[in-house]
Design a protein around this motif. Structure first.
Motif, short mmCIF file in Angstrom:
data_model
loop_
_atom_site.label_atom_id
_atom_site.label_comp_id
_atom_site.label_asym_id
_atom_site.label_seq_id
_atom_site.Cartn_x
_atom_site.Cartn_y
_atom_site.Cartn_z
N SER A 15 -14.00 -35.47 -21.11
CA SER A 15 -12.75 -34.82 -20.74
C SER A 15 -11.55 -35.67 -21.16
O SER A 15 -11.49 -36.87 -20.89
N LYS A 17 -8.69 -35.37 -19.93
CA LYS A 17 -7.85 -35.54 -18.74
C LYS A 17 -8.10 -36.88 -18.04
O LYS A 17 -7.33 -37.28 -17.19
N TYR A 53 -13.72 -23.86 -28.26
CA TYR A 53 -13.45 -22.91 -27.17
C TYR A 53 -13.21 -23.72 -25.90
O TYR A 53 -13.55 -24.90 -25.83
N LEU A 54 -12.61 -23.09 -24.91
CA LEU A 54 -12.32 -23.77 -23.66
C LEU A 54 -13.60 -24.15 -22.93
O LEU A 54 -14.53 -23.35 -22.84
N ASN A 56 -14.44 -25.74 -19.17
CA ASN A 56 -13.81 -26.10 -17.88
C ASN A 56 -12.28 -26.07 -17.98
O ASN A 56 -11.60 -26.97 -17.49
N LYS A 57 -11.74 -25.06 -18.66
CA LYS A 57 -10.30 -24.87 -18.84
C LYS A 57 -9.64 -25.99 -19.64
O LYS A 57 -8.43 -26.20 -19.55
N GLU A 58 -10.40 -26.71 -20.44
CA GLU A 58 -9.87 -27.78 -21.29
C GLU A 58 -10.00 -27.38 -22.75
O GLU A 58 -11.01 -26.82 -23.16
N SER A 59 -8.96 -27.69 -23.53
CA SER A 59 -8.97 -27.31 -24.95
C SER A 59 -9.20 -28.52 -25.87
O SER A 59 -9.36 -28.34 -27.07
#
Length: 98
Positions: A15, A17, A53-54, A56-59
């Motif tokens: 991730s 993030k 593609y996304l 877990n809502k991550e690009s």
């Protein structure tokens, strides 16, 4: 009789993030695990890449590629650990031709 060793590549998508320290921690965790159970050939940090593609809502994700040589049983354990480690979006282990 000695186990036959095969070449593998292990790709982690972490991730984006997470903090730099967390990303380094995950990388070191798998590096140490591979060094303990197999022969680590190379760690290639590809850095941040856009995902197809996304997930877990991550690009975007941080890509890390490990090249190692081990017996046939170790990749299954490596895959199991990668699935239960927080912060990993995807992982893939591929057996390379000898």
């Amino acid at each position: 009789m000695a186990e036959i060793k095969h070449f593998y590549e292990f790709m982690l998508v972490i991730s984006s993030k997470l903090s730099e320290d967390s990303i380094e921690g995950i990388t070191n965790k798998f590096k140490e695990l591979i060094e303990k159970e197999a022969i680590l050939e190379n760690v290639d940090k590809w850095g941040k890449r856009k995902l197809a593609y996304l997930i877990n809502k991550e690009s975007e994700g941080i890509y890390i590629l490990f090249s190692f040589k081990s017996d046939a049983k170790f990749p299954a354990e490596l895959d199991r650990i990668s699935k239960i480690t927080d912060g990993i979006l995807r992982s893939l282990i591929v057996k390379k031709e000898d």
